[in-house]
Every structure is written in C-alpha cells, then in structure tokens.
Design an enzyme around this catalytic site. Structure first.
Site, PDB file in Angstrom:
ATOM      1  N   TYR A  11     -17.343 118.650  14.869  1.00  0.00           N
ATOM      2  CA  TYR A  11     -17.384 117.766  13.684  1.00  0.00           C
ATOM      3  C   TYR A  11     -16.859 116.368  14.043  1.00  0.00           C
ATOM      4  CZ  TYR A  11     -15.827 116.073   9.047  1.00  0.00           C
ATOM      5  OH  TYR A  11     -15.587 115.327   7.919  1.00  0.00           O
ATOM      6  N   LYS A  35     -18.180 126.561  19.227  1.00  0.00           N
ATOM      7  CA  LYS A  35     -18.096 126.150  17.820  1.00  0.00           C
ATOM      8  C   LYS A  35     -19.017 124.965  17.545  1.00  0.00           C
ATOM      9  CE  LYS A  35     -14.764 128.732  15.979  1.00  0.00           C
ATOM     10  NZ  LYS A  35     -13.366 128.617  16.409  1.00  0.00           N
ATOM     11  N   TYR A 140      -0.915 126.399  16.791  1.00  0.00           N
ATOM     12  CA  TYR A 140      -1.870 125.293  16.889  1.00  0.00           C
ATOM     13  C   TYR A 140      -1.120 123.960  17.013  1.00  0.00           C
ATOM     14  CZ  TYR A 140      -4.978 121.600  15.337  1.00  0.00           C
ATOM     15  OH  TYR A 140      -5.653 120.407  15.238  1.00  0.00           O
ATOM     16  N   LYS A 144      -0.689 121.300  20.395  1.00  0.00           N
ATOM     17  CA  LYS A 144      -1.002 119.858  20.385  1.00  0.00           C
ATOM     18  C   LYS A 144       0.236 119.039  20.771  1.00  0.00           C
ATOM     19  CE  LYS A 144      -5.364 119.748  19.151  1.00  0.00           C
ATOM     20  NZ  LYS A 144      -6.398 119.049  19.902  1.00  0.00           N
ATOM     21  N   ASN A 169      -6.313 114.621   7.210  1.00  0.00           N
ATOM     22  CA  ASN A 169      -7.442 115.490   6.836  1.00  0.00           C
ATOM     23  C   ASN A 169      -8.784 114.787   6.977  1.00  0.00           C
ATOM     24  OD1 ASN A 169      -4.946 116.635   5.598  1.00  0.00           O
ATOM     25  ND2 ASN A 169      -6.389 118.217   4.990  1.00  0.00           N
ATOM     26  N   ARG A 281      -1.021 129.313   0.246  1.00  0.00           N
ATOM     27  CA  ARG A 281      -1.375 129.689   1.612  1.00  0.00           C
ATOM     28  C   ARG A 281      -0.126 129.473   2.470  1.00  0.00           C
ATOM     29  NH1 ARG A 281      -6.379 126.553   4.357  1.00  0.00           N
ATOM     30  NH2 ARG A 281      -4.857 124.871   4.309  1.00  0.00           N
TER      31      ARG A 281
HETATM   32  N1  UDP Z   1      -7.087 124.534  -0.170  1.00  0.00           N
HETATM   33  C1  UDP Z   1      -7.307 125.251  -1.354  1.00  0.00           C
HETATM   34  N2  UDP Z   1      -8.345 126.142  -1.387  1.00  0.00           N
HETATM   35  C2  UDP Z   1      -9.178 126.349  -0.327  1.00  0.00           C
HETATM   36  C3  UDP Z   1      -8.957 125.599   0.857  1.00  0.00           C
HETATM   37  C4  UDP Z   1      -7.907 124.705   0.893  1.00  0.00           C
HETATM   38  O1  UDP Z   1      -6.578 125.093  -2.323  1.00  0.00           O
HETATM   39  O2  UDP Z   1     -10.079 127.168  -0.436  1.00  0.00           O
HETATM   40  C5  UDP Z   1      -5.982 123.557  -0.113  1.00  0.00           C
HETATM   41  C6  UDP Z   1      -4.973 123.839   0.988  1.00  0.00           C
HETATM   42  O3  UDP Z   1      -3.967 124.700   0.521  1.00  0.00           O
HETATM   43  C7  UDP Z   1      -4.454 122.425   1.287  1.00  0.00           C
HETATM   44  C8  UDP Z   1      -5.640 121.522   0.990  1.00  0.00           C
HETATM   45  O4  UDP Z   1      -6.537 122.303   0.197  1.00  0.00           O
HETATM   46  O5  UDP Z   1      -3.407 122.098   0.399  1.00  0.00           O
HETATM   47  C9  UDP Z   1      -6.355 121.072   2.228  1.00  0.00           C
HETATM   48  O6  UDP Z   1      -6.625 122.208   3.052  1.00  0.00           O
HETATM   49  P1  UDP Z   1      -7.511 122.146   4.348  1.00  0.00           P
HETATM   50  O7  UDP Z   1      -7.600 123.534   4.879  1.00  0.00           O
HETATM   51  O8  UDP Z   1      -8.790 121.453   4.029  1.00  0.00           O
HETATM   52  O9  UDP Z   1      -6.728 121.206   5.333  1.00  0.00           O
HETATM   53  P2  UDP Z   1      -5.227 121.284   5.922  1.00  0.00           P
HETATM   54  O10 UDP Z   1      -4.413 120.384   5.041  1.00  0.00           O
HETATM   55  O11 UDP Z   1      -4.788 122.700   5.897  1.00  0.00           O
HETATM   56  O12 UDP Z   1      -5.383 120.728   7.292  1.00  0.00           O
END
Ligand code: UDP
Length: 328
Positions: A11, A35, A140, A144, A169, A281
C-alpha cells in the site's frame, strides 16, 4: 538517482513508487509479493525477491547502480506480531540486516526507513514529539524501534545515513484511482468502514466507546497516502544533499475519532454504514496525534490532502472502482 524501493508493491510502497516515477529518479522495486500486488507497481524495474535472499539481492545491486534505498518491506500487523514474534523479528530485523549488509558491500549509504508511531507505545502526552520516550507495547513496534537503533549504530560505524519516518495512520488512495489499499486480512478502520458502506460487511464494530476522548472513541492522526509518499522523496533527496541522519514523525498533526471517521464516511459515500459499540481492542492508546513540526521545518513537508473528507473520498473512489481490491 537509482533508488531501490523494498516492499514497493504494498500500500505505502506502490504510492511511493508512483510518486518517484513522476521525478527524474530511476526506480527499482523489490517485493516478495506475499502481501503486495504486482499490478500496484506502476513502472520502473521490478524484482520478486525476499530480502532474506542474500544472493538475489546482491545480483540486483550489481545490475543497477543503486544510490539510495527506501526500505518499506515489513510485516505490520500488531496482533499477529504478538502471536508470531519470530516472524516479525525474522522479517523486520534479520531480513533488514541482510539488506544493510548488501548495501554496505555496494557502498550504498543512504536509506529512508518506514518506521511507525507504534514505537512510542502509550504516549504520555500528545501531540507526540520525536524526542518523547519510546516504549513500544508489541513485537511489531519493537522490531521497528530496534531497526532504528541498528541504523544509528551503522551510521556511527559505517557512516550510513538514514531518515526514519514514523508513520501515523496512512489512509486514502492516489487521486488517479489506479492504486489503493488492499490488505488481506483488512484490519484498518477506513477500508473496513468503506467495505461496510459497500455492504461487504454487515456492520462496523467500534472498538471501545468509553475512552476519555471527546466522544468516547479513539482518536488517530490520519495522513493521506500521497502526502506520506511525498515525504519519502523529500527524505531521500535530503540524504542526497549529504544530510545527517534523522527521525521524523509523519502525521498530519490533526486527530479524528472513530465516530468522526464513520460520520464523514456516511457523508462521502451517502450510505448508512451500520456501526455498533464493541470491546476495546487490547493495546489501543486513546489518542495518537503527531507533532509534525520537525518534518515541516527540516524537510519542508506540507500535507496537501489533510482534511478527512478528502482522505475518505479518495479511498472511496478506489473502493468503488475495485470492490474486491486488485483482484477486481
Ligand atoms: N477501529 C475500530 N473498528 C475497526 C477497526 C479499527 O473501532 O474495525 C479503531 C481502532 O481501535 C483504532 C482506530 O480505529 O482506534 C484506527 O485503527 P487502525 O487499525 O486503522 O489503525 P491503528 O491506529 O491501529 O494503527
């Protein structure tokens, strides 16, 4: 310059390659295609090669007078890194070291490295500055951070100059609609929201609605992929001017909540996008926002697509035209 891009079919990589193709530089892409997508690489030379393959890498360096490397090839799923740390240390560290070894053999001493905001772990304060403590909370982020430290040692010992870009992001897609985000499995918020708009998912789960933020959901710094890609070109050109090594946050400096993303996507797509609260999460910090002062001052970087609506609209254009990604 002849620039080698590792992970150029991914990407981020495909957008970096596309931006490079619009400059005077020559682009040589390597990607193992586990990927990445071959059709995402819009030009230049392409080699299907794993960075762990020392002999093959040496051949590529011998065939092309590589002058600088933009190193993006890596595994990047936080959850997977917790269950399979061996894969992350193997691919992100051991294979990366292999690359550095071949670079030194060929006296290539300029490297742009794709790092991550995950090196900071749970930030003590926001916006996050490059000088803030780095305490990654998963393999991860650690892989890095360790690689950044390896680069610092290689600078001291071998005068290898590097610029490490700590991504926040990455989101959106190139304006042309030719390339976009296609991960399998998809875990990122914006593509999941748009897949829900398309009816490919029944509803979006909002991971946590009781955070201490303005609407209870997590806040992130979304940066348009083209702005992110352009920073790599500024970085490699700065190294060509004999710059010292440095580390930059790469984020827009603005934060949006999960709910704000969903609401904006509803507006952009004119679809309902059902969403329901779900468990937090594990490991998600409530707020991640970059201070982008240093990169603006030192690299002259300026985001051009920094409003959320534009970011989502470009992603939506890609999703609409390629409903099942590159296989469409
Ligand atoms: N998120 C969510 N639902 C989803 C995927 C992501 O609420 O199905 C939330 C996640 O908890 C975070 C934000 O969206 O707060 C961005 O998540 P992403 O995985 O895109 O990027 P990250 O910040 O983890 O690199």
């Amino acid at each position: 310059m002849n620039i080698l891009v590792t992970g150029g079919a991914g990407y981020v990589g495909s957008h970096v390659v596309k931006e490079l193709l619009e400059t005077e530089h020559q682009v040589i892409t390597v990607d193992n295609l586990t990927k990445g997508h071959r059709e995402a690489v819009l030009g230049g030379e392409f080699y299907q090669c794993d960075l762990g393959d020392y002999q093959e890498l040496r051949k590529i360096f011998s065939q092309h007078q590589i002058e600088a490397v933009i190193h993006l090839a890596a595994d990047s799923l936080v959850g997977e890194s917790v269950t399979s740390p061996n894969k992350y240390y193997q691919n992100n560290l051991a294979s990366g070291l292999n690359l550095l070894e071949v670079m030194l053999e060929h006296s290539v001493k300029k490297l742009v490295f794709s790092s991550t905001a995950a090196v900071y772990g749970e930030p003590k304060s926001v916006p996050i500055k490059e000088t803030d403590p780095t305490e990654p909370t998963n393999p991860y982020g650690r892989s890095k951070l360790f690689f950044e430290k390896i680069l610092a040692d290689f600078d001291r010992a071998y005068n290898l100059k590097y610029i490490s870009l700590r991504y926040f992001n990455a989101a959106g897609a190139d304006n042309s609609g030719q390339i976009g985000e296609d991960h399998d499995p998809e875990t990122h918020l914006i593509p999941l929201v748009l897949q829900t708009a398309q009816g490919r998912r029944q509803q979006l789960e909002i991971y946590g609605t009781d955070y201490k933020t303005r609407d209870g959901t997590c806040i992130r710094d979304y940066i348009h992929i083209t702005d992110l890609a352009r920073a790599h070109i500024l970085a490699v050109e700065k190294l060509a001017r004999r710059a010292e090594s440095s580390i930059y946050n790469l984020g827009s400096g603005d934060g949006f909540s999960v709910r704000e993303v969903i609401d904006t996507a509803r507006k952009v797509t004119a679809h309902d996008i059902p969403a329901a609260p779900a468990e937090r999460r594990p490991g998600d910090p409530p707020v991640l926002i970059a201070s982008s002062k240093r990169i603006k001052e030192e690299l002259g970087w300026q985001p051009q697509y920094d409003d959320l609506e534009t970011i989502i609209a470009t992603a939506w254009q890609w999703h609409k035209n390629n409903p099942t990604g590159y296989s469409s």
